[in-house]
Design an enzyme around this catalytic site. Structure first.
Site, short mmCIF file in Angstrom:
data_model
loop_
_atom_site.label_atom_id
_atom_site.label_comp_id
_atom_site.label_asym_id
_atom_site.label_seq_id
_atom_site.Cartn_x
_atom_site.Cartn_y
_atom_site.Cartn_z
CB CYS A 1 -1.44 11.48 4.84
SG CYS A 1 0.33 11.68 4.04
NE ARG B 1 1.61 -0.40 2.67
CZ ARG B 1 2.04 -0.87 3.94
NH1 ARG B 1 3.28 -0.83 4.23
NH2 ARG B 1 1.33 -1.18 4.92
N PRO C 1 -6.46 6.14 -2.03
CG PRO C 1 -7.32 7.84 -0.79
CD PRO C 1 -7.39 6.28 -0.95
CG MET C 2 -1.92 4.36 -2.04
SD MET C 2 -1.15 2.95 -2.63
CE MET C 2 -2.39 2.47 -4.04
CB ALA C 3 -0.03 11.15 -2.29
CG ASN D 1 -6.78 1.38 4.04
OD1 ASN D 1 -6.20 2.46 4.40
ND2 ASN D 1 -6.28 0.45 3.07
N GLY D 2 -5.87 -1.52 5.38
CA GLY D 2 -4.81 -1.78 5.91
C GLY D 2 -4.37 -3.27 5.75
#
Length: 333
Positions: free
Chosen positions: A102, A230, A18-20, A205-206
């Site tokens: 975040c 990303r 969920p990238m803002a 994640n990552g």
């Protein structure tokens, strides 16, 4: 491989983060088209006065979102978050995710996001409040966090246990601390420890950008799924590439197919946003998409300076045609 979140069964192990400011509805739709099995909406503040903003309105426009519809909440006040949970249900959410991951300064400076990982007492109150809201609303709640505040204070296991005890259905762990932000390399040992510590599904994640890394992380951590952030920027087809590779197959788009994917995303983006915002908010996606496209430097400035969706789209089509790529689009917006 499948994951159960409340009444929802998620088939597959490739999730979109969920990238803002990035993972809006058009981008989520694009990633789903290419095989993302699950996608979480952009974070929404728990402060009620902010729910009337244009940004929040767009993030909560769930009418065309496929089920399960996931709303991510951000905040540091247990009661406000509990009330926001109820508002998320009214907006059409099927699942509520809580953001404790975040690392942005503007978020952590108001004690939200990953800042909560250095205040376990407050984090516990919030997690319990959200667990109660989950029962009251009959909606599952999930958590996204980091490994800890810094290298000396990695407490993801403690936070994950709190979430499990409060009735959370899933935990996603980014393999960095708040202090690391997005620098250096993600580590997966802490994620593996979380998997060992709880019975609910854990998502890793990552730095997961290709099938080899996805496979390695799944095997090492024993996580139920991986979340791609990303690695999907300008490459929504990365999900199809990963899915194929994990199945021992190959997926590869040629330039014409990639150009068509860009145009498909552009049309959806322009239709979703007000015309005063559409071209401006699509610039970042164009920069990611076209970074490695041949001769992009020749059209970069004109695309970024375009003031309207029509102008930007026409420039895109002209550029693609100049390369001799055969497009499904007729060139009209």
């Amino acid at each position: 491989m499948s994951i159960t979140i409340g009444p929802y069964r998620i088939e597959g192990s490739l999730f979109l983060a969920p990238m803002a400011g990035v993972a809006d509805f058009p981008f989520r739709a694009q990633c789903r088209h290419f095989g993302a099995d699950y996608a979480v909406g952009e974070m929404v503040s728990s402060q009620p006065q902010l729910w009337q903003s244009e940004k929040s309105r767009l993030r909560l426009a769930l009418d065309y979102e496929p089920h399960p519809r996931v709303v991510q909440l951000l905040g540091a006040d247990p009661q406000a978050l509990k009330e926001a949970f109820h508002r998320a249900k009214q907006a059409g959410a099927d699942i509520v995710d809580f953001n404790m991951g975040c690392p942005a300064k503007k978020v952590c400076n108001v004690a939200c996001g990953s800042a909560l990982m250095r205040n376990e007492a407050l984090a516990h109150k919030i997690i319990r409040a959200l667990g109660q809201a989950s029962v009251e609303c009959a909606l599952p709640v999930t958590l996204k966090c980091r490994t800890g505040w810094d290298g000396s204070h990695k407490n993801a296991v403690t936070i994950a246990k709190m979430a499990e005890e409060a009735g959370f259905s899933m935990v996603t762990v980014h393999g960095r601390t708040r202090a690391e932000a997005y620098s250096g390399q993600a580590e997966y040992e802490t994620i593996a420890q979380v998997v060992d510590a709880v019975k609910i599904p854990v998502v890793a994640n990552g730095d997961i950008t290709d099938a080899n890394r996805a496979r390695a992380v799944l095997n090492y951590t024993k996580a139920a799924a991986v979340m791609i952030g990303r690695g999907a920027l300008g490459r929504p087809w990365v999900f199809a590439e990963m899915k194929a590779a994990l199945a021992g197959q190959v997926f590869c788009l040629n330039w014409s197919q990639k150009a068509d994917a860009v145009l498909t995303h552009a049309r959806a983006h322009y239709a979703y946003y007000p015309q005063t915002m559409a071209a401006r908010t699509f610039r970042k996606h164009l920069l990611w998409y076209l970074e490695d496209f041949p001769d992009f430097a020749l059209v970069r400035s004109s695309l970024c300076q375009a003031q309207t969706a029509q102008e930007q789209y026409a420039l895109l089509v002209k550029y693609f045609h100049s390369r001799g790529w055969c497009l499904k689009s007729d060139g009209c917006l």
